[in-house]
Write an enzyme that holds these catalytic residues in place. Structure first.
Site, PDB file in Angstrom:
ATOM      1  N   ASP A   1       0.928  -1.155  -0.017  1.00 35.43           N
ATOM      2  CA  ASP A   1       0.285   0.201  -0.379  1.00 35.43           C
ATOM      3  C   ASP A   1       1.141   1.066   0.090  1.00 35.43           C
ATOM      4  O   ASP A   1       2.620   1.463   0.502  1.00 35.43           O
ATOM      5  CB  ASP A   1      -0.994   0.350   1.410  1.00 35.43           C
ATOM      6  CG  ASP A   1      -2.054   0.751   1.281  1.00 35.43           C
ATOM      7  OD1 ASP A   1      -2.459   2.128  -0.059  1.00 35.43           O
ATOM      8  OD2 ASP A   1      -3.007   0.902   0.933  1.00 35.43           O
TER       9      ASP A   1
HETATM   10  C1  BGC Z   1      -4.831   3.447  -0.068  1.00 33.84           C
HETATM   11  C2  BGC Z   1      -4.836   2.829  -0.856  1.00 33.84           C
HETATM   12  C3  BGC Z   1      -4.674   3.262  -2.393  1.00 33.84           C
HETATM   13  C4  BGC Z   1      -3.575   4.006  -1.915  1.00 33.84           C
HETATM   14  C5  BGC Z   1      -3.324   5.287  -3.615  1.00 33.84           C
HETATM   15  C6  BGC Z   1      -3.454   4.221   0.243  1.00 33.84           C
HETATM   16  O1  BGC Z   1      -4.075   5.775   1.368  1.00 33.84           O
HETATM   17  O2  BGC Z   1      -4.954   3.034   1.522  1.00 33.84           O
HETATM   18  O3  BGC Z   1      -6.037   1.545  -0.775  1.00 33.84           O
HETATM   19  O4  BGC Z   1      -5.125   2.072  -3.329  1.00 33.84           O
HETATM   20  O5  BGC Z   1      -3.582   4.553  -1.627  1.00 33.84           O
HETATM   21  O6  BGC Z   1      -3.991   6.145  -3.361  1.00 33.84           O
END
Ligand code: BGC
Length: 753
Positions: A233
């Protein structure tokens, strides 16, 4: 090795250590590195999951100002459709939008279990049940990937709350982890092979999910056979070398000072094996090559068709919670005036906030769509009903009540304002704003024909439940939700959605209430397996609306439950057939739910668990046989001692019903346990009597105790001694220390043969 693999190996062998390390970290927010020297282009990864969010540049976070794309219903809403082909179709459409926007991997779907309704991301997840979440996840991955676009199954694992999401340590027992929290991931990985899996921010049992050897290497890659890329993530990696060693392949996003040099040094010093870098680089490289193949410069998607699909999907996801006196569908010809009340009628809440926020291609409002449907024949009035902010406005309330009173019917649009639920924080309660609650209560007092339409990403308390005649749960239904609501109100679409999350009467009744949100940066999943309906069932707590519940404008009858055999053994399947009839006067769809209940388990088990479901469309009077297939695993438990799934022998009930609270048919089957898996694994704490149950173990034990002071007690099965753990015989001076471990090993080996 196939030609593609040879090609990849050849390319890897041509790369410098630094080039390989560079492949394991992003270039910017939204793209990977490539290897220009070898003609390998980077690829783009963008959110996800209910539409494409592509910011204009790679250095832009782009929340709220990304390129326009169709905003489909959020996962929470879509799951209420229980319609895998619909979810697949939405996936295909999103895949096409990725082609048009030059995105190679769409960051979704999210299959985490809704453990508490307070979770800020409940709207982004499908369900409280792993079979429903897993099947939805499979369908979405199949749909997107059918267009040559990758997906990212997220957030692996246990992102079940936003409170301290980047640091919290989830303490969960292995059985609950396997049966509940990993189960949907396992299903999607095995059945749909997503191109990537995204590791979560939080810790699980002491290790960050992105640096977790058991989760990433042992379970995901080795046990489940995941062949794609594990991507972190955004910002989830804390120590890159640990993450790489644990099996993480791609750290996102890229940032300055990305430690490439430090990692290279660790490899040169022999502290990090180069094979670890090679594995990650190999996986990322094959992702880049896959991404390269799927590029379609100049591809254009059909905006109108996708908007129409978003409308269909939203309508299929709406759940009719209440419909006294069949007040719905509306009979336009019998109406003179309709009052629409509540700001959401003109400004619908249609998606959640955070990384998933899509800039829609257009937005339909219930008000406009209602006007279009009614034409000029019925008078349509509108009132804001409640102010934008939460402070009470008595004048506005009074006006709204007067308008409602003057009309033949009042339709109130209410629910949760945007500020109530978002990625990044949790709710602190499940109440709607008092201004919404009061409006509904006051209108119901003067207008007997009141309908409430709810917009919310997760469940809310409904203190005015007895007031309105009808309640529609419209969720966060995407950009076409306005039209979808009118389709259901007007009867153009017969509602067929069923809840994917239990509506409790009050927060205090919810499964994680005593354990959430944890303290000192830890949250103990003390309720274990008992999440969602598993909890309400076991505690006999009546929810407001149960999991799987939803009404229709028609009625269905269930008969003739049959199984193709009465026993199931290891490696076998069991077919279950049930006849469903539309016994009402309108065409409609029913979600048939199959639950399995163990009648004599030796394990702690939920009362029943969803194992299969099917959605069937029926004309009035039409009858259809619905067939669902169960597998060994649908009867199994995770045996922690053995670290394996175990088909427990015994009697089971197959239950069929239209909701988790209402089982209408049942059949019994016997599961035949593989005798080898029923044998316990012995250790120092195993009581002697357990050894004596197995002839081979009995032989070893009686030999070992021959000539000791308790030889006769053993032979005579004297409970005083045989109930003691074998290890205690050492402490009591009966067995020599050096004998006990060999004895246990001998027994375990003999019984495994
Ligand atoms: C989120 C993800 C997301 C990523 C990119 C993170 O903060 O938890 O779900 O895909 O950001 O935006």
């Amino acid at each position: 090795m196939g030609t593609a693999e040879t090609n990849i190996q050849e390319l890897i062998s041509k790369m410098t250590l630094e080039e390989k390390i560079a492949l394991t970290i992003g270039r910017d927010f939204w793209s990977t590195n490539g290897v220009e020297r070898l003609g390998i282009a980077p690829i783009g990864l963008n959110d996800g999951p209910h539409g494409v969010r592509k910011p204009a540049t790679g250095s832009d976070l782009g929340i709220g100002n990304s390129l326009p794309a169709t905003c489909f219903p959020t996962a929470a809403a879509l799951a209420s459709s229980w319609d895998t082909s619909l979810v697949e179709e939405v996936g295909q459409a999103m895949g096409e939008e990725c082609l048009a926007l030059d995105v190679q991997v769409l960051l979704g779907p999210g299959v985490n279990i809704k453990r508490t309704p307070l979770g800020g991301r409940c709207f982004e997840y499908y369900a409280e049940d792993p079979v429903l979440a897993g099947e939805m996840g499979c369908a979405s991955v199949r749909g997107v990937q059918s267009k040559g676009i990758g997906t990212s199954l997220k957030h692996y694992a246990c992102n079940n709350q936003e409170f301290e999401r980047m640091t919290i340590n989830v303490e969960v027992d292995q059985r609950t982890l396997r049966e509940l929290y990993l189960s949907a991931f396992e299903r999607v990985v095995k059945k749909a092979q997503p191109w990537t899996v995204m590791s979560a921010y939080n810790k699980v049992n002491g290790h960050y999910a992105s640096e977790h050897p058991q989760l990433l290497r042992d379970i995901l890659k080795q046990e489940w056979g995941f062949e794609g890329v594990v991507v972190s993530d955004w910002g989830a990696v804390n120590e890159k070398e640990k993450a790489l060693a644990a099996g993480l392949d791609l750290q996102m996003p890229g940032y300055h000072g990305s430690h490439t040099e430090k990692i290279a040094q660790l490899v040169r010093d022999g502290q990090l094996p180069e094979t670890v870098i090679d594995e990650a680089a190999t996986r990322v490289l094959s992702l880049l090559l896959r991404g390269r193949e799927s590029r379609r410069p100049g591809f254009v998607f059909d905006q109108q068709a996708h908007h129409a699909l978003a409308r269909k999907a939203a309508a299929e996801s709406i759940v009719l919670l209440k419909n006294t006196d069949n007040v719905l569908p509306l009979q336009a010809e019998q109406l003179r005036s309709v009052a629409l009340i509540g700001r959401f009628a003109r400004k619908p809440r249609y998606q959640g906030a955070g990384s998933s926020q899509v800039v829609p291609t257009r937005l339909d409002t219930p008000y406009d769509e209602m006007q279009r449907w009614l034409g000029g024949n019925v008078q349509l009035t509108y009132n804001d009903g409640y102010p934008e902010e939460e402070r009470p406005d008595e004048t506005l309330l009074h006006e709204a009540v007067e308008q409602a009173k003057a009309a033949d019917i009042a339709i109130i649009f209410a629910g949760l304002p945007g500020a109530y639920e978002s990625e990044g924080f949790d709710r602190t309660h499940i109440f709607m704003p008092e201004t919404h609650n009061r409006l509904i209560a006051e209108v119901c007092r003067v207008q007997p024909n009141t309908v409430v339409v709810l917009h919310n990403g997760s469940v809310v308390a409904i203190p005015w439940i007895d007031g309105p005649k009808a309640i529609l749960e419209a969720g966060l239904g995407g950009q076409a939700v306005g039209g979808a609501i009118v389709d259901v109100l007007s009867g153009k679409v017969n509602p067929s959605g069923k809840l994917a999350e239990t509506f409790p009467v009050r927060l205090e009744d919810t499964p994680a209430y005593l354990n959430y949100p944890g303290e000192a940066n830890k949250v103990a999943y003390g309720e274990g397996l008992f999440v969602g309906y598993r909890y309400y069932d076991k505690k006999k707590i009546k929810p407001l609306f149960p999991f799987g519940y939803g009404l229709s404008y028609t009625t269905f009858e269930y008969t003739h439950l049959q199984t193709n055999k009465t026993e199931i053994g290891a490696g076998e399947t069991l077919d279950v057939t049930v006849t469903v009839r539309n016994s009402g006067a309108r065409a409609g769809k029913e979600v048939v739910q199959l639950y399995v209940r163990s009648l004599n388990s030796r394990f702690v088990r939920p009362i029943k668990e969803l194992k299969a479901f099917a959605k069937v469309a029926l004309d009035p009077g039409e009858t259809r046989d619905v067939r669902m297939t169960l597998e060994e695993r649908d009867f199994a438990v995770y045996d922690v001692k053995r670290q394996a799934w175990r088909l427990e022998g015994g009697e089971f009930e197959i239950l069929i019903g239209p909701s988790s609270e209402h089982m209408v048919l049942s059949a019994r089957v016997i599961a035949k346990e593989d005798p080898r898996s029923a044998v316990p694994v012995f250790d120092r704490m195993s009581p002697l009597k357990q050894f004596l149950q197995y002839p081979k173990a009995r032989e070893v034990v009686t030999n070992a105790f021959a000539g000791t002071t308790i030889e006769n007690s053993i032979l005579g099965a004297d409970e005083l001694f045989t109930s003691m753990p074998i290890g205690k015989m050492v402490v009591l001076g009966i067995l020599p220390e050096e004998k006990v471990d060999t004895l246990i090993e001998q027994v375990n080996q003999a019984l495994r043969l």
